[in-house]
Design a protein around this motif. Structure first.
Motif, PDB file in Angstrom:
ATOM      1  N   SER A  10       6.709   4.188   6.583  1.00 48.75           N
ATOM      2  CA  SER A  10       6.871   3.048   5.671  1.00 48.75           C
ATOM      3  C   SER A  10       6.244   3.374   4.358  1.00 48.75           C
ATOM      4  CB  SER A  10       6.562   1.929   6.381  1.00 48.75           C
ATOM      5  OG  SER A  10       6.996   0.896   5.335  1.00 48.75           O
ATOM      6  N   PHE A  11       5.024   3.766   4.523  1.00 48.85           N
ATOM      7  CA  PHE A  11       4.149   3.827   3.300  1.00 48.85           C
ATOM      8  C   PHE A  11       4.877   5.170   2.409  1.00 48.85           C
ATOM      9  CE2 PHE A  11       0.957   6.115   1.049  1.00 48.85           C
ATOM     10  CZ  PHE A  11       0.137   5.071   0.428  1.00 48.85           C
ATOM     11  N   ARG A  12       5.324   6.215   3.050  1.00 49.01           N
ATOM     12  CA  ARG A  12       5.987   7.408   2.308  1.00 49.01           C
ATOM     13  C   ARG A  12       7.287   6.941   1.537  1.00 49.01           C
ATOM     14  NH1 ARG A  12       4.471  10.553   6.818  1.00 49.01           N
ATOM     15  NH2 ARG A  12       6.483  10.249   7.624  1.00 49.01           N
ATOM     16  N   ARG A  18       8.873   5.401  -7.310  1.00 52.92           N
ATOM     17  CA  ARG A  18       7.716   5.350  -8.364  1.00 52.92           C
ATOM     18  C   ARG A  18       8.122   4.463  -9.561  1.00 52.92           C
ATOM     19  NH1 ARG A  18       8.336  10.556  -6.318  1.00 52.92           N
ATOM     20  NH2 ARG A  18       6.214  11.441  -5.374  1.00 52.92           N
ATOM     21  N   ILE A  19       9.345   4.555  -9.963  1.00 50.98           N
ATOM     22  CA  ILE A  19       9.690   3.852 -11.076  1.00 50.98           C
ATOM     23  C   ILE A  19       9.774   2.290 -10.833  1.00 50.98           C
ATOM     24  CG2 ILE A  19      11.684   3.428 -12.979  1.00 50.98           C
ATOM     25  CD1 ILE A  19      10.557   6.171 -13.085  1.00 50.98           C
ATOM     26  N   ALA A  20      10.053   1.902  -9.621  1.00 48.72           N
ATOM     27  CA  ALA A  20      10.095   0.438  -9.214  1.00 48.72           C
ATOM     28  C   ALA A  20       8.710   0.164  -9.063  1.00 48.72           C
ATOM     29  CB  ALA A  20      10.477   0.304  -7.819  1.00 48.72           C
ATOM     30  N   ALA A 113       2.725  -2.625   2.577  1.00 53.52           N
ATOM     31  CA  ALA A 113       1.512  -3.413   2.310  1.00 53.52           C
ATOM     32  C   ALA A 113       0.484  -2.387   1.820  1.00 53.52           C
ATOM     33  CB  ALA A 113       0.986  -4.411   3.264  1.00 53.52           C
ATOM     34  N   GLY A 114       0.078  -1.499   2.530  1.00 53.49           N
ATOM     35  CA  GLY A 114      -0.814  -0.876   2.278  1.00 53.49           C
ATOM     36  C   GLY A 114      -0.568   0.165   0.686  1.00 53.49           C
ATOM     37  N   LEU A 115       0.787   0.496   0.759  1.00 53.01           N
ATOM     38  CA  LEU A 115       1.247   1.160  -0.584  1.00 53.01           C
ATOM     39  C   LEU A 115       1.157   0.041  -1.625  1.00 53.01           C
ATOM     40  CD1 LEU A 115       4.105   1.814  -2.482  1.00 53.01           C
ATOM     41  CD2 LEU A 115       2.512   3.551  -1.970  1.00 53.01           C
ATOM     42  N   GLN A 116       1.649  -0.998  -1.228  1.00 53.94           N
ATOM     43  CA  GLN A 116       1.745  -1.807  -2.556  1.00 53.94           C
ATOM     44  C   GLN A 116       0.302  -2.372  -2.879  1.00 53.94           C
ATOM     45  OE1 GLN A 116       4.331  -2.517  -3.842  1.00 53.94           O
ATOM     46  NE2 GLN A 116       5.825  -2.860  -2.611  1.00 53.94           N
ATOM     47  N   LEU A 117      -0.864  -2.384  -2.059  1.00 54.87           N
ATOM     48  CA  LEU A 117      -1.972  -2.806  -2.520  1.00 54.87           C
ATOM     49  C   LEU A 117      -2.807  -1.726  -3.520  1.00 54.87           C
ATOM     50  CD1 LEU A 117      -4.464  -4.661  -2.203  1.00 54.87           C
ATOM     51  CD2 LEU A 117      -5.285  -3.246  -0.386  1.00 54.87           C
ATOM     52  N   LEU A 118      -2.148  -0.297  -3.177  1.00 55.99           N
ATOM     53  CA  LEU A 118      -2.717   0.845  -3.821  1.00 55.99           C
ATOM     54  C   LEU A 118      -1.883   0.888  -5.290  1.00 55.99           C
ATOM     55  CD1 LEU A 118      -3.424   3.445  -1.190  1.00 55.99           C
ATOM     56  CD2 LEU A 118      -5.147   2.288  -2.421  1.00 55.99           C
ATOM     57  N   GLY A 119      -0.554   0.765  -4.997  1.00 56.41           N
ATOM     58  CA  GLY A 119       0.450   0.918  -6.046  1.00 56.41           C
ATOM     59  C   GLY A 119       0.511  -0.127  -6.852  1.00 56.41           C
ATOM     60  N   ARG A 120       0.630  -1.432  -6.644  1.00 54.61           N
ATOM     61  CA  ARG A 120       0.743  -2.644  -7.421  1.00 54.61           C
ATOM     62  C   ARG A 120      -0.403  -3.621  -7.270  1.00 54.61           C
ATOM     63  NH1 ARG A 120       6.605  -5.141  -6.651  1.00 54.61           N
ATOM     64  NH2 ARG A 120       5.528  -6.619  -8.000  1.00 54.61           N
TER      65      ARG A 120
END
Length: 265
Positions: A10-12, A18-20, A113-120
């Motif tokens: 899910s993280f990957r 990336r654009i989003a 959630a992990g990706l969104q915390l780091l990314g956004r």
């Protein structure tokens, strides 16, 4: 290891958009500036409103922007897919998997959630810290407690959204319920205004509801409003709601999957 693989996948998956992610960072940052200047005007008129000074109020704004996608404060967060699979009947395939349905989707949500915390999450918070005087802690322990609180908040958020998605087993279209749930989440988490600002008995009640565990408690932990016994009580409050709602989700899941009827098929 199955659920770890699901979380990593899910993280990957979300990392490929990336654009989003960049668009989300930009949106969160712009919206953060709009709300921040609104709060400045409000706190100029009412200093120490809700027990916050202006720096703490501004910090709350940027924490909310950092957790907007992480904790899915506007609903969705990937569980729209589950709702759609229930509606179309594809959920029957999921039920044949040698894995628990709730744990599968929980693992996927934690990866998201992990990706969104780091990314956004990190970028808007960094911009806010550069543009405004924020009340951020300088010690690693407080940051660690904040991350733990965020984890509990994500669990509560997932549990609520999972219950909404499961309602689709009985509804032909669960989008209306999902919309109502998203609006309730925005209001009762403190996304519109910190819950400490709410007057009288209403303010006391909303801080006891599960939505308070998603944003209000993590924000208070990071700003040092909760420390010592207050910090422990806040984490226990979050863990208690997470456990209760996840247990309720298992009961509803058990009732819903005893007999699966595919509409129109």
């Amino acid at each position: 290891m199955v659920y770890a693989a699901v979380a990593a996948g899910s993280f990957r998956r979300y990392a490929t958009y990336r654009i989003a992610t960049v668009a989300g960072v930009f949106t969160n940052t712009v919206f953060g500036f709009i709300v921040a200047y609104t709060y400045i005007a409000l706190w100029d008129e009412r200093p120490h409103l809700g027990g916050y000074d202006q720096a703490q109020a501004l910090t709350f704004v940027w924490i909310a922007q950092a957790l907007l996608a992480t904790a899915a404060l506007m609903g969705g967060g990937g569980l729209d897919d589950l709702q759609e699979r229930i509606r179309t009947g594809d959920i029957a395939v999921d039920l044949y998997r040698p894995a628990d349905l709730q744990l599968w989707w929980l693992a996927a949500d934690l990866g998201r959630a992990g990706l969104q915390l780091l990314g956004r999450g990190v970028a808007p918070m960094a911009v806010g810290a550069l543009a405004f005087p924020l009340a951020l802690p300088g010690d690693a322990l407080t940051w660690g407690c904040f991350l733990l609180s965020v984890l509990f908040g994500v669990l509560v958020s997932f549990a609520l959204r999972y219950l909404v998605a499961l309602a689709s087993f009985w509804l032909l279209d669960g989008s209306g319920l999902a919309l109502i749930s998203g609006l309730a989440c925005m209001f009762f988490t403190g996304m519109v205004l910190p819950l400490r600002v709410f007057p009288g008995g209403l303010g006391e009640v909303v801080q006891l509801l599960p939505w308070a565990a998603i944003l209000q408690v993590p924000a208070d932990v990071l700003m040092g409003v909760r420390s010592g016994d207050g910090l422990v009580r806040g984490l226990v409050f979050q863990a208690g709601w997470a456990g209760a709602l996840l247990a309720l989700g298992r009961l509803v899941q058990s009732a819903a999957t005893r007999k699966v009827v595919v509409h129109g098929g």
